[in-house]
Design an enzyme around this catalytic site. Structure first.
Site, PDB file in Angstrom:
ATOM      1  CG  MET A 171       3.791 -15.189  20.884  1.00  0.00           C
ATOM      2  SD  MET A 171       4.614 -14.615  19.408  1.00  0.00           S
ATOM      3  CE  MET A 171       5.941 -15.838  19.321  1.00  0.00           C
TER       4      MET A 171
ATOM      5  N   GLY B  77       8.752   0.010  19.977  1.00  0.00           N
ATOM      6  CA  GLY B  77      10.210   0.173  19.997  1.00  0.00           C
ATOM      7  C   GLY B  77      10.685   0.859  18.719  1.00  0.00           C
TER       8      GLY B  77
ATOM      9  CG  HIS C   8       8.627 -18.015  17.000  1.00  0.00           C
ATOM     10  ND1 HIS C   8       9.180 -18.445  18.180  1.00  0.00           N
ATOM     11  CD2 HIS C   8       9.061 -16.752  16.807  1.00  0.00           C
ATOM     12  CE1 HIS C   8       9.923 -17.479  18.678  1.00  0.00           C
ATOM     13  NE2 HIS C   8       9.872 -16.443  17.873  1.00  0.00           N
TER      14      HIS C   8
ATOM     15  CG  ASP D 228       2.646  -8.449  21.306  1.00  0.00           C
ATOM     16  OD1 ASP D 228       2.309  -9.647  21.213  1.00  0.00           O
ATOM     17  OD2 ASP D 228       3.818  -8.078  21.512  1.00  0.00           O
TER      18      ASP D 228
ATOM     19  CB  ALA E  80      -0.930  -0.011   1.213  1.00  0.00           C
TER      20      ALA E  80
HETATM   21  P1  ATP Z   1       7.474  -5.641  18.624  1.00  0.00           P
HETATM   22  O1  ATP Z   1       6.402  -4.911  19.398  1.00  0.00           O
HETATM   23  O2  ATP Z   1       6.898  -6.567  17.629  1.00  0.00           O
HETATM   24  O3  ATP Z   1       8.534  -6.235  19.477  1.00  0.00           O
HETATM   25  P2  ATP Z   1       9.085  -3.278  18.247  1.00  0.00           P
HETATM   26  O4  ATP Z   1       9.119  -2.288  17.155  1.00  0.00           O
HETATM   27  O5  ATP Z   1       8.568  -2.793  19.577  1.00  0.00           O
HETATM   28  O6  ATP Z   1       8.224  -4.528  17.723  1.00  0.00           O
HETATM   29  P3  ATP Z   1      11.807  -3.459  19.263  1.00  0.00           P
HETATM   30  O7  ATP Z   1      12.761  -4.572  19.189  1.00  0.00           O
HETATM   31  O8  ATP Z   1      11.432  -2.919  20.595  1.00  0.00           O
HETATM   32  O9  ATP Z   1      10.521  -3.948  18.439  1.00  0.00           O
HETATM   33  O10 ATP Z   1      12.390  -2.230  18.408  1.00  0.00           O
HETATM   34  C1  ATP Z   1      12.803  -2.414  17.062  1.00  0.00           C
HETATM   35  C2  ATP Z   1      14.050  -1.622  16.800  1.00  0.00           C
HETATM   36  O11 ATP Z   1      13.800  -0.221  16.990  1.00  0.00           O
HETATM   37  C3  ATP Z   1      15.217  -1.922  17.719  1.00  0.00           C
HETATM   38  O12 ATP Z   1      15.930  -3.074  17.344  1.00  0.00           O
HETATM   39  C4  ATP Z   1      16.090  -0.663  17.555  1.00  0.00           C
HETATM   40  O13 ATP Z   1      16.816  -0.702  16.358  1.00  0.00           O
HETATM   41  C5  ATP Z   1      14.999   0.423  17.430  1.00  0.00           C
HETATM   42  N1  ATP Z   1      14.786   1.040  18.761  1.00  0.00           N
HETATM   43  C6  ATP Z   1      14.006   0.607  19.771  1.00  0.00           C
HETATM   44  N2  ATP Z   1      14.101   1.409  20.852  1.00  0.00           N
HETATM   45  C7  ATP Z   1      14.995   2.372  20.516  1.00  0.00           C
HETATM   46  C8  ATP Z   1      15.548   3.509  21.194  1.00  0.00           C
HETATM   47  N3  ATP Z   1      15.197   3.810  22.450  1.00  0.00           N
HETATM   48  N4  ATP Z   1      16.436   4.265  20.518  1.00  0.00           N
HETATM   49  C9  ATP Z   1      16.795   3.993  19.249  1.00  0.00           C
HETATM   50  N5  ATP Z   1      16.322   2.930  18.559  1.00  0.00           N
HETATM   51  C10 ATP Z   1      15.432   2.142  19.167  1.00  0.00           C
END
Ligand code: ATP
Length: 326
Positions: free
Chosen positions: A173, A107, A256, A131, A25
């Protein structure tokens, strides 16, 4: 900031079914609006390593129905450091990318938000995580498919549990959130649901099971979110076994398999809407925002708010757990 001509798109963090539909998209909305599109491979790692590939309309053909993410995803430690983000910025500049769509979880949005405080390339987020815990959106890409996968699996477990009069602890999960546990528990008629958000009386498994036993249940299913305060399903089953004498207790950890599979129709449609809205937001000059869905309408939520807290459980659904188990 001048007019946007070229955008990047990446998937980051945990993979979720429907991410391909979102990439598609984004790509097609960008092309429709006369923009060039660059796929950034392996999440933020691809930004740091300049792992870029141009995306065209045909590149995303035959992807909407596929699970996983064809751009791959990763967790990238380098992006957490100022040096890593500087390299990422230089690579984006060199490739003349002037806006980025990040499909991922909170994240990933934290990283994007920090990057946007440091550098002037706008980032817009699309919530992609099984999640469904991101604040500010009713829905995240992949949740619906994961939920249906869990329910299908628990239905099968129920068949064998009933045949053998067994009790199953089924781990799903949800390291920090109980959305999958709650919804799959309701949808599969689980006798009890253990989630990080719920404490106290509602967690008294023995009482719940004994109440059910007075009406001679032939099977018991207890859904456990992996991040439950008492531990995973194995630990919880061990803990309660002495109080569950007479029950044939078994444990299944779904693991998984919950991340895989062809995305559901809902995930495909919502991913298509959110991917489209993310490009529109970049064209409107937005940055540091996540596109979300509230009451089935597109909304923009600042990263700052989206990452501050997790979305809570729906209280009505929590309230009916016991009622539906009388
Ligand atoms: P999920 O909810 O599926 O785990 P997510 O996006 O929350 O997905 P994370 O592993 O927490 O997954 O974050 C993904 C990536 O984002 C990290 O590997 C890192 O590269 C980047 N990241 C996360 N937190 C930070 C931070 N505080 N500063 C800079 N980069 C970050």
């Amino acid at each position: 900031m001048g007019k946007i001509k070229k955008i990047g798109v990446l998937t980051s963090g945990g993979d979720a079914p429907g991410m391909n539909a979102a990439i598609r998209a984004v790509t097609r909305t960008a092309i429709y609006n006369g923009l060039e599109v660059i796929g950034i491979r392996h999440g933020y790692l691809g930004m740091v390593n300049a792992n870029f590939k141009p995306l065209y309309s045909y590149t995303v053909s035959d992807t909407i129905q596929r699970g996983g993410t064809f751009l791959k995803t990763a967790r990238c430690e380098a992006f957490r450091t100022p040096e890593g983000r500087k390299t990422a910025y230089e690579n984006l500049r060199a490739a003349e990318i002037d806006g980025v769509v990040v499909i991922g979880g909170d994240g990933s949005f934290k990283g994007a938000s920090i990057f946007n405080e440091e550098y002037n390339i706008p980032f817009v987020g699309v919530p992609g995580t099984i999640d469904n815990d991101i604040f500010g959106t009713d829905y995240t890409i992949g949740y619906d498919t994961a939920l249906n996968t869990v329910v299908e699996a628990v239905d099968k477990i129920r068949d064998t549990a009933s045949a053998m009069n067994r009790m199953f602890f089924v781990e799903v999960m949800g390291a920090e959130a109980g959305h999958i546990a709650l919804y799959s528990g309701i949808a599969s008629g689980a006798e009890a649901i253990l989630m990080p958000e719920i404490r106290g009386e509602a967690r008294d498994i023995v009482k719940i099971i004994e109440t059910g036993n007075t009406r001679k249940k032939s099977s018991n299913i207890i859904i456990v979110a992996e991040g439950d305060e008492e531990g995973g399903a194995l630990a919880i089953a061990e803990k309660y076994k002495p109080q569950l004498e007479g029950y044939d207790v078994r444990v299944v950890i779904l693991g998984h398999l919950q991340r895989g599979g062809s995305p559901s129709a809902l995930d495909r449609v919502n991913a298509s809407r959110l991917g489209n809205a993310a490009v529109e937001a970049l064209l409107d000059g937005q940055q540091s925002v996540m596109v979300g869905l509230q009451n089935n309408e597109i909304v923009l939520i600042p990263f700052r708010k989206a990452v501050k807290q997790h979305k809570g459980l729906n209280q009505h659904i929590v309230d009916i757990i016991d009622i539906l188990n009388v």
